[in-house]
Scaffold this active site. Sequence first.
Site, PDB file in Angstrom:
ATOM      1  N   HIS A  68      15.607   4.488   8.340  1.00  0.00           N
ATOM      2  CA  HIS A  68      15.313   3.377   9.025  1.00  0.00           C
ATOM      3  C   HIS A  68      14.672   2.231   7.788  1.00  0.00           C
ATOM      4  O   HIS A  68      13.939   2.725   6.659  1.00  0.00           O
ATOM      5  CB  HIS A  68      14.386   3.077   9.766  1.00  0.00           C
ATOM      6  CG  HIS A  68      14.434   3.469  11.686  1.00  0.00           C
ATOM      7  ND1 HIS A  68      13.948   2.100  12.540  1.00  0.00           N
ATOM      8  CD2 HIS A  68      15.417   3.806  11.588  1.00  0.00           C
ATOM      9  CE1 HIS A  68      15.013   2.708  13.556  1.00  0.00           C
ATOM     10  NE2 HIS A  68      15.473   3.394  13.146  1.00  0.00           N
ATOM     11  N   TYR A 197       5.540  -3.968  15.271  1.00  0.00           N
ATOM     12  CA  TYR A 197       4.649  -3.952  15.308  1.00  0.00           C
ATOM     13  C   TYR A 197       4.523  -5.002  16.081  1.00  0.00           C
ATOM     14  O   TYR A 197       4.003  -6.449  15.347  1.00  0.00           O
ATOM     15  CB  TYR A 197       4.200  -3.353  14.244  1.00  0.00           C
ATOM     16  CG  TYR A 197       3.795  -1.292  13.755  1.00  0.00           C
ATOM     17  CD1 TYR A 197       5.162  -1.385  13.170  1.00  0.00           C
ATOM     18  CD2 TYR A 197       2.608  -1.196  14.006  1.00  0.00           C
ATOM     19  CE1 TYR A 197       5.280  -0.266  12.839  1.00  0.00           C
ATOM     20  CE2 TYR A 197       3.475   0.842  13.673  1.00  0.00           C
ATOM     21  CZ  TYR A 197       4.507   0.448  12.792  1.00  0.00           C
ATOM     22  OH  TYR A 197       4.960   2.078  12.763  1.00  0.00           O
ATOM     23  N   PRO A 288      -2.429   6.590  15.287  1.00  0.00           N
ATOM     24  CA  PRO A 288      -1.138   7.263  14.483  1.00  0.00           C
ATOM     25  C   PRO A 288      -0.477   4.979  14.743  1.00  0.00           C
ATOM     26  O   PRO A 288       1.061   5.540  14.100  1.00  0.00           O
ATOM     27  CB  PRO A 288      -0.368   6.981  16.038  1.00  0.00           C
ATOM     28  CG  PRO A 288      -1.268   6.803  16.999  1.00  0.00           C
ATOM     29  CD  PRO A 288      -2.938   6.483  16.814  1.00  0.00           C
ATOM     30  N   LYS A 292       1.164   8.356   9.670  1.00  0.00           N
ATOM     31  CA  LYS A 292       0.716   9.127   8.766  1.00  0.00           C
ATOM     32  C   LYS A 292       0.417  10.800   9.729  1.00  0.00           C
ATOM     33  O   LYS A 292       0.302  11.355   8.743  1.00  0.00           O
ATOM     34  CB  LYS A 292      -0.314   8.526   8.568  1.00  0.00           C
ATOM     35  CG  LYS A 292       0.300   7.624   7.365  1.00  0.00           C
ATOM     36  CD  LYS A 292       0.655   7.731   6.438  1.00  0.00           C
ATOM     37  CE  LYS A 292       1.311   6.384   5.970  1.00  0.00           C
ATOM     38  NZ  LYS A 292       2.480   6.746   5.144  1.00  0.00           N
ATOM     39  N   TYR A 378       3.556   2.580   3.767  1.00  0.00           N
ATOM     40  CA  TYR A 378       4.261   3.291   4.720  1.00  0.00           C
ATOM     41  C   TYR A 378       4.756   3.918   4.642  1.00  0.00           C
ATOM     42  O   TYR A 378       5.356   4.824   5.551  1.00  0.00           O
ATOM     43  CB  TYR A 378       4.483   1.766   5.669  1.00  0.00           C
ATOM     44  CG  TYR A 378       5.221   1.694   7.168  1.00  0.00           C
ATOM     45  CD1 TYR A 378       6.292   2.625   7.675  1.00  0.00           C
ATOM     46  CD2 TYR A 378       4.341   1.354   8.390  1.00  0.00           C
ATOM     47  CE1 TYR A 378       6.475   3.125   8.638  1.00  0.00           C
ATOM     48  CE2 TYR A 378       4.448   1.854   9.132  1.00  0.00           C
ATOM     49  CZ  TYR A 378       6.182   2.713   9.668  1.00  0.00           C
ATOM     50  OH  TYR A 378       6.343   2.959  10.956  1.00  0.00           O
TER      51      TYR A 378
END
Length: 385
Positions: A68, A197, A288, A292, A378
């Site tokens: 991704h 998100y 979450p 990580k 990220y």
Amino acid sequence: MGIIGAGPAGLLLSRLLHLQGIDSVVLENRSRDYVEARIRAGILEQHTVDTLTAAGLGDRLQREGLEHRGIYLQYPGTRHKLDFPELCGRTVWVYGQTEVTKDLIAAQLDGGPPLLFEVSDVRPEDVDGDSPRIRFTDADGVEQVLECDVIAGTDGFHGPSRAVVQGAAGRVWERTYPYAWLGILADAAPATDELIYAWHPEGFALYSMRSPSVSRLYLQVDPAEKIEDWSDDRIWENLATRFALEGWELTTGTITEKSVLPMRSFVSTPMRRGRLFLAGDAAHIVPPTGAKGLNLAVADVTLLAQALVRLLHEKQTDLVDTYSDRALARVWRCTHFSWFMTSMLHRSGDDFDAELQLSQLRRIAASEPAARELAENYTGLPLDL
Ligand code: APR
Ligand code: PHB
């Protein structure tokens, strides 16, 4: 080497040491079915993929994993794409961490070091000396003693190792968030190419996936919510509301799994006492939102494996002596990032908070440096900060 816990941290550590000629025994108190059935997240950082591949565990990951190249941040009227290669030159992989655990167990049982399931009464002893041991009862109810050079406490949040390390000198930091995630697995083709998100007045929502035909979605709910109060229709209605965007439609399907997951940040220091070393959830828990959990466990055991090879093969203590500090540098960085993502995206019910969150989201959408900071964290910072 005695390794307590057969989750991703313990199993990967055993594998990495095995490849360096260091023997270990992995002790797990649950059954194989239980360990393999645990619901886990799905994002792997590139260093995690590289580590698993280099350890000979990358075949299925390369076949079934989905690379991704970014995420969407959504807030009312906007779905903004963060392009990771453009921002930081890295990508992430979507591959169920449950699958990682299955791959690790399969490799361990196929000629790897001993892995004992369903043990009980596991007790690390004499960790301050050079000859620690683990007392336990095996699956047949027989009392056993494992004499070790070193013990790894990779026994997760509820295992016995942290308390032994803590002793009198340890310290714990903890923050429990006033919300939880209701997570579902659905037989529904993801209606998005990248994870979404989404900040919404009614609460956060996350659109993830497991394959071209399986979606993984989460809703922010009150921690006291009972899963039985959430019908499939109610779940889909809330997801459709929170992801709503002009010209886009949510894909629904049969929900095959649903559960409510609590959220907290937790750090225990130090991560070593004598010949007992902590790694993974035994030492830290992250919410979450930053994806990580597993990646931090992999970072811990990568540093720990290097340190133990130097100790046991070269009789040098420099890396084991600095392991806790070096691992905690990354733990705190990931703890901050997970807190940042969680605090930015979850509704607290306070409108002042909402304005601050929307301002932060708009800043990231408008500023390349702000977006780059999120993208670098990220996708995973260098192992040894
Ligand atoms: N004796 C033996 N084993 C134990 C004991 C005990 N007393 N207590 C716990 N365990 C086992 C658990 O059953 C579990 O299988 O230790 C293992 C710990 O594994 P995880 O909880 O998965 O923790 P870790 O390996 O650190 O994984 C870290 O991976 O998938 C992600 O989100 C997950 O954050 C987690 C991360
Ligand atoms: C998941 O796919 O389960 C997932 C993805 C990203 C997250 C958390 C969970 O931040």
